[in-house]
Design a protein around this motif. Structure first.
Motif, PDB file in Angstrom:
ATOM      1  N   UNK A 257       1.085  -0.860   0.293  1.00 15.61           N
ATOM      2  CA  UNK A 257      -0.247  -0.255  -0.392  1.00 15.61           C
ATOM      3  C   UNK A 257       0.883   1.093  -0.018  1.00 15.61           C
ATOM      4  N   UNK A 258       2.288   1.336   0.822  1.00 11.80           N
ATOM      5  CA  UNK A 258       2.489   2.225   0.800  1.00 11.80           C
ATOM      6  C   UNK A 258       3.602   2.584  -0.502  1.00 11.80           C
ATOM      7  N   UNK A 259       3.367   1.487  -1.288  1.00 13.79           N
ATOM      8  CA  UNK A 259       4.451   2.112  -2.707  1.00 13.79           C
ATOM      9  C   UNK A 259       3.345   2.430  -3.220  1.00 13.79           C
ATOM     10  N   UNK A 260       2.111   1.628  -3.931  1.00 14.54           N
ATOM     11  CA  UNK A 260       1.222   2.099  -4.598  1.00 14.54           C
ATOM     12  C   UNK A 260       0.355   3.709  -4.286  1.00 14.54           C
ATOM     13  N   UNK A 261       0.883   4.114  -2.437  1.00 14.02           N
ATOM     14  CA  UNK A 261       0.377   5.589  -2.468  1.00 14.02           C
ATOM     15  C   UNK A 261       1.590   6.305  -3.129  1.00 14.02           C
ATOM     16  N   UNK A 262       2.958   5.987  -3.025  1.00 14.93           N
ATOM     17  CA  UNK A 262       4.281   6.845  -3.912  1.00 14.93           C
ATOM     18  C   UNK A 262       3.755   7.448  -5.093  1.00 14.93           C
ATOM     19  N   UNK A 263       4.854   7.485  -5.815  1.00 14.40           N
ATOM     20  CA  UNK A 263       5.159   8.369  -7.162  1.00 14.40           C
ATOM     21  C   UNK A 263       6.363   7.730  -7.951  1.00 14.40           C
ATOM     22  N   UNK A 264       6.545   7.269  -8.567  1.00 16.92           N
ATOM     23  CA  UNK A 264       7.339   6.878  -9.004  1.00 16.92           C
ATOM     24  C   UNK A 264       8.953   7.134  -9.134  1.00 16.92           C
ATOM     25  N   UNK A 265       8.960   7.731  -8.717  1.00 12.96           N
ATOM     26  CA  UNK A 265      10.147   7.864  -7.609  1.00 12.96           C
ATOM     27  C   UNK A 265      10.978   7.706  -6.264  1.00 12.96           C
ATOM     28  N   UNK A 266       9.974   7.538  -5.418  1.00  7.94           N
ATOM     29  CA  UNK A 266       9.090   7.206  -3.939  1.00  7.94           C
ATOM     30  C   UNK A 266       9.805   8.521  -3.037  1.00  7.94           C
ATOM     31  N   UNK A 267       9.766   8.980  -4.164  1.00  8.20           N
ATOM     32  CA  UNK A 267       9.787  10.832  -2.946  1.00  8.20           C
ATOM     33  C   UNK A 267       9.118  11.659  -2.457  1.00  8.20           C
ATOM     34  N   UNK A 268       7.539  10.695  -2.510  1.00  7.01           N
ATOM     35  CA  UNK A 268       6.397  11.547  -1.994  1.00  7.01           C
ATOM     36  C   UNK A 268       6.485  12.446  -0.721  1.00  7.01           C
ATOM     37  N   UNK A 269       6.177  13.710  -0.575  1.00  4.69           N
ATOM     38  CA  UNK A 269       6.576  13.767   0.958  1.00  4.69           C
ATOM     39  C   UNK A 269       5.381  13.356   1.727  1.00  4.69           C
ATOM     40  N   UNK A 270       4.016  12.962   1.494  1.00  2.69           N
ATOM     41  CA  UNK A 270       2.708  12.441   2.216  1.00  2.69           C
ATOM     42  C   UNK A 270       2.343  11.989   2.172  1.00  2.69           C
ATOM     43  N   UNK A 271       2.120  10.627   2.533  1.00  5.28           N
ATOM     44  CA  UNK A 271       1.254   9.278   2.176  1.00  5.28           C
ATOM     45  C   UNK A 271       0.184   9.890   3.564  1.00  5.28           C
ATOM     46  N   UNK A 272      -1.449   9.430   2.748  1.00  9.39           N
ATOM     47  CA  UNK A 272      -2.879   9.470   3.822  1.00  9.39           C
ATOM     48  C   UNK A 272      -2.584   7.831   4.967  1.00  9.39           C
ATOM     49  N   UNK A 273      -2.306   8.929   5.768  1.00 12.31           N
ATOM     50  CA  UNK A 273      -2.498   7.389   6.775  1.00 12.31           C
ATOM     51  C   UNK A 273      -0.863   7.210   7.665  1.00 12.31           C
ATOM     52  N   UNK A 274       0.143   7.645   6.432  1.00 13.94           N
ATOM     53  CA  UNK A 274       1.300   7.978   7.379  1.00 13.94           C
ATOM     54  C   UNK A 274       1.576   8.630   7.888  1.00 13.94           C
ATOM     55  N   UNK A 275       2.565   9.023   9.069  1.00 14.96           N
ATOM     56  CA  UNK A 275       2.445   9.800  10.279  1.00 14.96           C
ATOM     57  C   UNK A 275       3.730   9.869  10.563  1.00 14.96           C
ATOM     58  N   UNK A 276       3.813  10.836  11.003  1.00 17.84           N
ATOM     59  CA  UNK A 276       5.585  11.118  11.763  1.00 17.84           C
ATOM     60  C   UNK A 276       6.388   9.454  12.644  1.00 17.84           C
ATOM     61  N   UNK A 277       6.986   9.444  12.214  1.00 17.18           N
ATOM     62  CA  UNK A 277       8.091   7.894  13.354  1.00 17.18           C
ATOM     63  C   UNK A 277       9.477   8.893  13.737  1.00 17.18           C
ATOM     64  N   UNK A 278       9.459   8.330  14.815  1.00 19.04           N
ATOM     65  CA  UNK A 278      10.327   8.762  16.011  1.00 19.04           C
ATOM     66  C   UNK A 278      11.180   7.776  16.183  1.00 19.04           C
ATOM     67  N   UNK A 279      12.685   8.086  15.858  1.00 17.65           N
ATOM     68  CA  UNK A 279      13.203   7.368  16.575  1.00 17.65           C
ATOM     69  C   UNK A 279      14.665   8.088  16.952  1.00 17.65           C
ATOM     70  N   UNK A 280      15.104   7.194  18.894  1.00 15.36           N
ATOM     71  CA  UNK A 280      16.162   7.475  19.098  1.00 15.36           C
ATOM     72  C   UNK A 280      17.001   6.693  19.874  1.00 15.36           C
ATOM     73  N   UNK A 281      18.350   6.409  19.869  1.00 11.61           N
ATOM     74  CA  UNK A 281      19.220   5.563  19.803  1.00 11.61           C
ATOM     75  C   UNK A 281      20.324   5.782  20.658  1.00 11.61           C
TER      76      UNK A 281
END
Length: 454
Positions: A257-281
């Motif tokens: 679903x992520x692949x299908x919602x993205x553009x050909x280049x894979x550089x789409x800024x926003x995808x519906x339902x996909x919000x911010x992810x944070x990581x701390x290491x």
């Protein structure tokens, strides 16, 4: 079911030979051998061989990743017919490769429809290219670099991964104070920057690497890139570090679903339902050196703002995971090549069971870098126990399906350097409960893959 099967990353394998590609690379190998002999025999006014100069190109390899590219000295053609040196003089570096591989079940558990990787013979191919440029030549502060990476991938089993073209990296990496501070921003997969999925942080060991589906289940991108920024701060000794990153989550409905919602280049800024992810290491890292054993301990927290389906009904606002991973060099075996030796990797991961099929795992891998007198080979023996969600199991059973609450995997892997730039990987893997639902017999899978680097 699509989301469940997509996380079966432990079942890789069986050798695939694409005739035209191998013929082409055979010609490259022949040319590269002649080139290397010429390089090894030549020297400049300072007595340095051109073969040794290829290490200069490595300084232009992609920065900021936990699984660096193979050394240009270890590619099919270290000098690329002289073009590598000319590119390096202008601040550019190009490196790439081809991966061919497949998996099949030795116990003949074939099924229609196929439910996991290797249940039926499963094949994959990937060709990729890295391009970097030294941005300090354009006035960027610090040791600055532009990194571009793109690939074309194909999979015979559609549930394993989407097939097609993608830009995987397009970012700027800037390092200050001898690398103690590092800022990175652009488009990338955060899985390349955190956790450390390759044994010994070497890209050639990936087929035998550290496996956990949880970071990807919680939202890591792994088939196209996403906008991201991350900051790494290290102590004066560079051993202790803190790294924080923000990116866009994968679509909660899964990678396809992520692949299908993205553009050909894979550089789409926003995808519906996909919000911010944070990581701390937080981590502690020592590189192998004479009288110094490799040590890398890291622990991280991942938080995803996206809404995920809850197995009790409705949706959960957010998702999260914890991980603890450690590598330690038990016994060095070569004072002249300090990276060689016996190692151990241990890992543990957790995610809430009300919204994640895989809710926890623990694992141990013993591995040897440079076994049997082969400095570039890798031998690994690993065990992983996966705890599956009881909530998911009860939900499936209530719907009339069988389901399991755990999975165990035992894997024996060997990565062999056939010649410079050509690696053959084999893995024998035995898995109890290869998928969460419906319940399946134990799987004994064989993986073979061939990788070529140029």
């Amino acid at each position: 079911m699509r989301r469940i099967v997509m996380f079966q990353n432990d079942y890789r394998a069986a050798l695939v030979l694409a005739g035209s590609l191998l013929i082409a690379f055979s010609a490259i190998c022949d040319d590269a051998h002649a080139e290397y002999q010429s390089l090894a025999d030549s020297s400049d006014a300072n007595g340095d061989t051109d073969a040794a100069r290829c290490h200069r190109y490595d300084t232009l390899q992609p920065q900021g990743t936990t699984n660096p590219s193979i050394s240009t000295c270890e590619t099919l053609s270290p000098g690329l017919g002289g073009s590598r040196g000319k590119l390096a003089d202008s601040g550019w570096m190009i490196e790439g490769g081809v991966y061919l591989g497949g998996t099949f079940d030795l116990l003949n558990h074939g099924a229609r429809p196929q439910l996991y990787i290797g249940q039926d013979p499963t094949y994959r191919a990937n060709t990729f290219i890295y391009v970097t440029y030294d941005l300090s030549r354009m006035g960027f502060a610090g040791a600055s670099q532009l990194v571009f990476n793109a690939n074309v991938q194909a999979f015979s089993y559609k549930q394993e991964n989407p097939t097609g073209f993608a830009i995987n990296s397009l970012y700027v990496n800037q390092r200050f104070n001898d690398g103690r501070q590092q800022l990175q921003y652009g488009y990338d997969e955060l899985g390349n920057q955190f956790y450390g999925f390759s044994l010994g942080t070497n890209s050639t060991t990936s087929p035998a690497g550290v496996g956990s589906s949880i970071p990807y289940e919680v939202g890591f991108i792994f088939n196209k890139s996403a906008p991201e920024v991350n900051l790494r701060l290290a102590s004066a000794s560079k051993h202790f570090y803190e790294r924080f990153g923000v990116t866009r989550s994968v679509d909660p409905n899964g990678p396809q679903a992520d692949w299908d919602s993205n553009n050909f280049w894979g550089l789409k800024w926003h995808i519906p339902g996909a919000e911010a992810l944070y990581i701390n290491e937080l981590g502690y890292q020592i590189d192998p050196a004479p009288q110094q054993r490799m040590t890398w301990i890291r622990q991280g927290v991942i938080y995803n703002e996206s809404r995920f389906p809850n197995f009790h009904g409705g949706y959960s606002d957010g998702n999260y995971a914890y991980y603890l991973v450690g590598d330690y060099q038990l016994i060095p075996t070569d004072a002249m090549q300090p990276f060689r030796g016996f190692y151990i990797n241990v890992k543990a991961d957790y995610a809430p069971p009300d919204r994640n099929v895989y809710s926890g795992d623990i694992g141990t891998t013993f591995y040897v870098l440079g076994p049997f007198g082969q400095p570039y080979d890798v031998l690994a023996l690993g065990y992983t126990f996966n705890q599956l969600s009881g909530s998911f199991q009860r939900m499936r059973q209530a719907s009339g399906f069988t389901a399991v609450d755990f999975s165990r995997n035992y894997a024996l892997s060997y990565v062999h350097r056939l010649t410079r730039g050509v690696y053959l990987s084999n893995q024998l893997s035995y898995t109890v409960n290869p998928i969460p639902s419906p319940k399946q017999p134990a799987a004994l899978t064989w993986m073979s893959s061939l990788s070529l680097s140029y």
